[in-house]
Structures are given as structure tokens and as C-alpha cells.
Scaffold this active site. Structure first.
Site, mmCIF file in Angstrom:
data_model
loop_
_atom_site.group_PDB
_atom_site.id
_atom_site.type_symbol
_atom_site.label_atom_id
_atom_site.label_comp_id
_atom_site.label_asym_id
_atom_site.label_seq_id
_atom_site.Cartn_x
_atom_site.Cartn_y
_atom_site.Cartn_z
ATOM 1 N N SER A 178 0.793 -1.227 0.000
ATOM 2 C CA SER A 178 0.000 0.000 0.000
ATOM 3 C C SER A 178 0.826 1.278 0.000
ATOM 4 C CB SER A 178 -0.946 0.011 1.205
ATOM 5 O OG SER A 178 -0.226 -0.069 2.421
ATOM 6 N N HIS A 206 -5.352 -3.747 -2.537
ATOM 7 C CA HIS A 206 -5.057 -2.741 -3.562
ATOM 8 C C HIS A 206 -4.905 -3.346 -4.960
ATOM 9 C CE1 HIS A 206 -4.391 0.464 -0.577
ATOM 10 N NE2 HIS A 206 -3.948 -0.524 0.182
ATOM 11 N N LYS A 238 -11.871 0.151 -1.829
ATOM 12 C CA LYS A 238 -10.868 0.701 -2.744
ATOM 13 C C LYS A 238 -11.355 0.525 -4.184
ATOM 14 C CE LYS A 238 -7.350 -0.066 0.745
ATOM 15 N NZ LYS A 238 -8.283 -0.558 1.791
#
Length: 384
Positions: A178, A206, A238
Site C-alpha cells: 500500500s 489494492h 478501494k
């Protein structure tokens, strides 16, 4: 007893340029936002595909809220497991190619729940040094023998696995890291784990939505099977643009989590309307492939431009594009200078990243335009 010693620690953190402060957002998640009453062009959201404010996702949430209300009301194991939750679990299972999926309220809760359900003091957990805090906390809280290997160092991991006589061995890694934006060398990690008869757990918070032909993340990117990655974790806040998290895996894994994952058992379910909204965002994530294509083009445009300006970028081909600054005070000043130009980028400083590696964490979204990338590059040139 007063909090005077705590106040001293806070003062010290301010002096070291490590003090964290919140801004108040007064607009939806989108490239152009209003923060603390001022307009900015933002490059710090993890809404990688621009789905958080998509009208179809918003509409799905509103319709489900009209049908089911706002709150989950109870835990999944009491009467909080709605048909919207169940439909999302089934859709995510098909999407990930795993037999089953289990929803959690947050990614942090998913990681704590999984590791602590699978391991105890008889076992061992092996983690990348740059793993997310939730993974590191999960390993420490499990009571298992906790070992960290150097970032993406497969040889060191293999050596530590070979020396372990633990009952169960679990290798844990981020899929996309990240703060650096690089991708874990999963095929090699999986081979090392298989040779040592260890399980592999990947937190692909992610990666989902951004990597893989259909947005299936690092597992799809590397064409890894359930046998190679038996524990696959994803977050929904996300690339999916909503909220919550999930764990994908075998029937045995999911039933084990239902029985033993305390962060699943003892918490209220996510609002059913959020689950319904996520079903819609999952559909868009897979169908609208132009979002990944546009995002990749923006990533390339930014990297070429930033390198031409002489900035030090990290080895990332993902939407996370950190500009390495080094000194925390310098990173904070650069962030403030960018804000003065109407550009909002967070300065990431220790302890989130190692000392001496403070950075501007630029994150790109499919909702950004090429013109906005060029505006960012012009602002960076002015503060260089």
C-alpha cells in the site's frame, strides 16, 4: 492522574513533523473535492476505478436502503445476514474462482479474524516486513511464532520456513503493497510455501479491480489457483468503491472462520444496502474494462512526466505512485506547497513508512483525466 506525559509525546511528534491531522471532506469521492471548505484536485483516494460516486452504485444503495433500512441490526450469525449479503458472497465467490466467500465489516477485521482463527502458539506465521499494519497486528495477536522476512525476499523466507518445526505454517503478504505500490512475487512465494507445506494468505486490498484482465487482482494477474493461494482477502473500499471486506477460499476455510473468527462472530453485519451497492460495483468493475485501460494510461503518463522532472519514483505499475522524498519535514512542506496550488496529496511519514523514506503518496483513479495529470505534473515542477 493527568495525561501530561501523553501531551509531551504529542508535542514531540509535532516537532518531528510526524503529527497527523484530519481534513473534513464536504464532497463525494471524486478527483475534484472540497476539503476544509477549500476546493482541491485530489490524488490521495483509493477509489481506483472511480466507482465510489458512480450513479448506478448510488442508486443500488438507495433502493436497498428503502427496502432494508440502514443498519445490519445484528451479527451474521443472529439475524443480520440478509439476502443482499448472501448474494454478494456468491457473486464474489464466482468472481474470485473460489468455492465460497465470507464478508467482514472491514479489512482490518478480516485479517485479524483469519490469522487468529487459523493459528495459535503451536504455529508459526511468516510476514513480509512491509505488510499492512492489520496483517502484522494479526500475527502478533495470534500467539504464533512471528517471523518477518525482508521485503519480497523469497530466499530468506524459504530459509526460515525450512528451519521451522511448527504445527502449521502461514505465509502472509500483501498482494500490492500500500505504501510502495509494488506487487509481491507471488509465484515464487507460493513455490517456497508449497515446498515447506505452508499455507499462503494474500491481502489483495489494492490489487482487486486494478490488476488482472477482469480486475481479479494479483491471483488473476499471476494465474494462481486456490491451491496455491488458499486464503485470499480483499477489501471493498478501494477498487470496488464501497466498504467492507471479504475472504475467499474453500468450504473448510470459510466454515472454520464462521466458527472461530471472533471479528466475524461478534460484530454487526455491514448495512445490507452497502452489500447491494457492492454487487452493482462488482458488475461494473468486470464489465467496464475501459476503466483499467484508462487508469493504466494515466499511470504511464504520470511516471514518464515525473521522471522527466527528476523525481524519484518507486517500482510500481499500480495506481499507487509514491514520490520518495526521504525527510519527513521536507515531505510535509512539499504537501503544503502543493495545497497552496490547489493540489491535495498526503505526506506519508514514519511510523507508517520506515524512517528516512517519507514520501508523497500519489494515487491515481480512472476518474482522473489526462489534463488533471498534466496539472499535477506542473504543480510538482513548481515545488521541485
Amino acid at each position: 492522574m493527568s495525561f501530561s506525559d501523553l501531551a509531551q509525546e504529542l508535542t514531540l511528534r509535532k516537532q518531528q513533523s510526524l503529527y497527523r491531522q484530519r481534513s473534513v471532506l464536504a464532497s463525494p469521492q471524486q478527483p475534484e473535492v472540497v476539503l476544509d471548505g477549500k476546493p482541491f484536485l485530489a490524488f490521495c483516494s483509493n477509489d481506483y476505478l472511480g466507482l465510489a460516486n458512480h450513479p448506478d452504485v448510488v442508486d443500488a444503495l438507495q433502493r436497498a436502503a428503502n427496502e432494508f433500512g440502514v443498519g445490519g441490526g445484528a451479527s451474521h450469525l443472529v439475524n443480520g445476514h440478509s439476502h443482499h449479503h448472501h448474494a454478494l458472497e456468491e457473486a464474489l465467490a464466482e468472481f474470485t474462482g473460489r468455492p465460497r466467500v465470507l464478508l467482514f465489516s472491514t479489512g482490518y477485521m478480516a485479517n485479524l479474524g483469519v490469522v487468529n482463527a487459523l493459528l495459535d502458539k503451536r504455529d508459526a506465521v511468516f510476514q513480509d516486513r512491509l505488510n499492512h499494519a492489520s496483517l502484522l497486528d494479526a500475527g502478533l495477536l495470534s500467539g504464533a511464532r512471528f517471523q518477518r522476512y525482508q521485503h519480497n525476499d523469497v530466499a530468506q523466507l524459504a530459509a526460515r520456513l525450512a528451519r521451522s518445526d511448527a504445527r502449521r505454517k502461514l505465509v502472509v503478504t500483501d498482494g500490492v503493497f500500500s505504501m510502495d505500490g509494488d506487487v509481491a512475487p507471488l509465484p515464487a512465494l507460493c513455490r517456497a510455501a508449497q515446498e515447506a507445506q505452508a499455507w499462503v494468505m494474500v491481502d489483495d486490498a489494492h490489487g482487486f479491480g486494478c490488476l488482472g484482465q477482469s480486475g481479479g487482482g494479483v491471483a488473476e494477474h499471476f494465474q494462481l489457483t486456490e491451491e496455491q493461494v488458499p486464503v485470499l482477502v480483499g477489501t471493498l473500499g478501494k477498487g470496488f468503491g464501497t466498504a467492507g471486506a471479504f475472504v475467499a477460499g474453500s468450504e473448510v476455510l470459510i466454515e472454520t472462520l464462521i466458527q472461530f473468527a471472533r471479528t466475524y462472530i461478534y460484530t454487526t453485519s455491514m448495512p445490507p444496502a452497502v452489500a447491494a451497492a457492492t454487487c452493482k460495483s462488482l458488475e461494473l468493475l468486470q464489465k467496464e474494462t475501459w476503466r483499467r485501460e484508462h487508469l493504466n494510461a494515466l499511470i504511464e503518463r504520470f511516471r514518464v512526466g515525473a521522471q522527466q522532472l527528476g523525481f524519484t519514483l518507486m517500482d510500481s505499475q499500480t495506481p499507487i505512485q509514491p514520490i520518495l522524498v526521504g525527510d519527513a519535514d521536507k515531505a510535509l512542506k512539499m504537501s503544503e506547497q502543493l495545497k497552496a496550488q490547489g493540489i491535495y496529496i498526503s505526506a506519508i511519514r514514519p511510523p507508517t513508512v520506515p524512517v528516512g523514506s517519507a514520501r508523497l503518496r500519489v494515487t491515481l483513479s480512472a476518474a482522473h483525466t489526462e489534463a488533471q495529470i498534466d496539472r499535477l505534473l506542473a504543480a510538482l515542477e513548481a515545488v521541485r
